[in-house]
Scaffold this motif. Sequence first.
Motif, PDB file in Angstrom:
ATOM      1  N   GLY A   1       0.815  -1.212   0.000  1.00 39.82           N
ATOM      2  CA  GLY A   1       0.000   0.000   0.000  1.00 39.82           C
ATOM      3  C   GLY A   1       0.848   1.260   0.000  1.00 39.82           C
ATOM      4  O   GLY A   1       0.553   2.232  -0.705  1.00 39.82           O
TER       5      GLY A   1
ATOM      6  N   ALA B   1       1.047   4.093  -2.965  1.00 40.55           N
ATOM      7  CA  ALA B   1       0.818   5.505  -2.637  1.00 40.55           C
ATOM      8  C   ALA B   1       1.986   6.384  -3.088  1.00 40.55           C
ATOM      9  O   ALA B   1       1.779   7.476  -3.620  1.00 40.55           O
TER      10      ALA B   1
ATOM     11  N   GLN C   1       2.150   6.381  -7.224  1.00 39.85           N
ATOM     12  CA  GLN C   1       1.058   6.943  -8.015  1.00 39.85           C
ATOM     13  C   GLN C   1       0.641   8.335  -7.569  1.00 39.85           C
ATOM     14  O   GLN C   1       0.250   9.145  -8.395  1.00 39.85           O
TER      15      GLN C   1
ATOM     16  N   THR D   1      -2.033   9.234  -6.234  1.00 43.14           N
ATOM     17  CA  THR D   1      -3.456   9.482  -6.490  1.00 43.14           C
ATOM     18  C   THR D   1      -4.289   8.752  -5.451  1.00 43.14           C
ATOM     19  O   THR D   1      -3.779   8.034  -4.604  1.00 43.14           O
ATOM     20  N   ASN D   2      -5.582   8.937  -5.526  1.00 43.61           N
ATOM     21  CA  ASN D   2      -6.508   8.248  -4.633  1.00 43.61           C
ATOM     22  C   ASN D   2      -7.030   6.960  -5.256  1.00 43.61           C
ATOM     23  O   ASN D   2      -8.144   6.534  -4.972  1.00 43.61           O
ATOM     24  N   GLN D   3      -6.267   6.360  -6.121  1.00 41.53           N
ATOM     25  CA  GLN D   3      -6.692   5.141  -6.802  1.00 41.53           C
ATOM     26  C   GLN D   3      -6.855   4.004  -5.805  1.00 41.53           C
ATOM     27  O   GLN D   3      -6.050   3.835  -4.891  1.00 41.53           O
ATOM     28  N   THR D   4      -7.900   3.216  -5.973  1.00 41.64           N
ATOM     29  CA  THR D   4      -8.172   2.095  -5.080  1.00 41.64           C
ATOM     30  C   THR D   4      -7.382   0.877  -5.528  1.00 41.64           C
ATOM     31  O   THR D   4      -7.452   0.477  -6.698  1.00 41.64           O
ATOM     32  N   VAL D   5      -6.655   0.295  -4.606  1.00 40.62           N
ATOM     33  CA  VAL D   5      -5.918  -0.942  -4.874  1.00 40.62           C
ATOM     34  C   VAL D   5      -6.322  -1.947  -3.800  1.00 40.62           C
ATOM     35  O   VAL D   5      -6.275  -1.643  -2.611  1.00 40.62           O
ATOM     36  N   ARG D   6      -6.739  -3.123  -4.225  1.00 39.64           N
ATOM     37  CA  ARG D   6      -7.056  -4.187  -3.270  1.00 39.64           C
ATOM     38  C   ARG D   6      -5.922  -5.195  -3.289  1.00 39.64           C
ATOM     39  O   ARG D   6      -5.472  -5.607  -4.354  1.00 39.64           O
ATOM     40  N   TYR D   7      -5.486  -5.581  -2.121  1.00 35.38           N
ATOM     41  CA  TYR D   7      -4.355  -6.499  -1.994  1.00 35.38           C
ATOM     42  C   TYR D   7      -4.799  -7.670  -1.138  1.00 35.38           C
ATOM     43  O   TYR D   7      -5.326  -7.498  -0.052  1.00 35.38           O
TER      44      TYR D   7
ATOM     45  N   GLU E   1      -8.638  -1.949 -13.990  1.00 32.12           N
ATOM     46  CA  GLU E   1      -9.886  -1.177 -13.919  1.00 32.12           C
ATOM     47  C   GLU E   1     -10.888  -1.581 -14.983  1.00 32.12           C
ATOM     48  O   GLU E   1     -12.096  -1.526 -14.770  1.00 32.12           O
TER      49      GLU E   1
END
Length: 124
Positions: free
Chosen positions: A26, A30, A33, A35-41, A106
């Motif tokens: 995470g 952060a 990038q 940005t506030n892009q959502t990444v699921r791990y 995406e």
Amino acid sequence: RNPSQRFASKWCGPFFMAPINMAVSGRSVALSQGTNQTVRYREALVAENMMDAFVAWWGTILFGTAAINPVLLPILKQFLPSPGEGPTQSVLNDGFLCISGYGIGENGNEVESVFYFPHDGGYK
């Protein structure tokens, strides 16, 4: 959802290092990038059969319980190697590491990767 058929017939369970690896991943996302892009791990221990999964799951629970229990910790320390009493050099040389991963973009694009290292990543 598991997009990879590679794991469809395998036994999966929690991996004790997953929370730490999740925090590292995470932070890396952060920083790279911004940005506030959502990444699921998600991370799991994959076993070939139920017995391997059972031993890994209960072994982790029992070892973790003994390691934090002040009554059991001295008993556990009798069975653990002392500093400098690790595996032999031949055991270290015969190790390997195989990491499988998959992801969904995406737009629904799927990617899968396998990294094989002919040595134990923890020792070399």
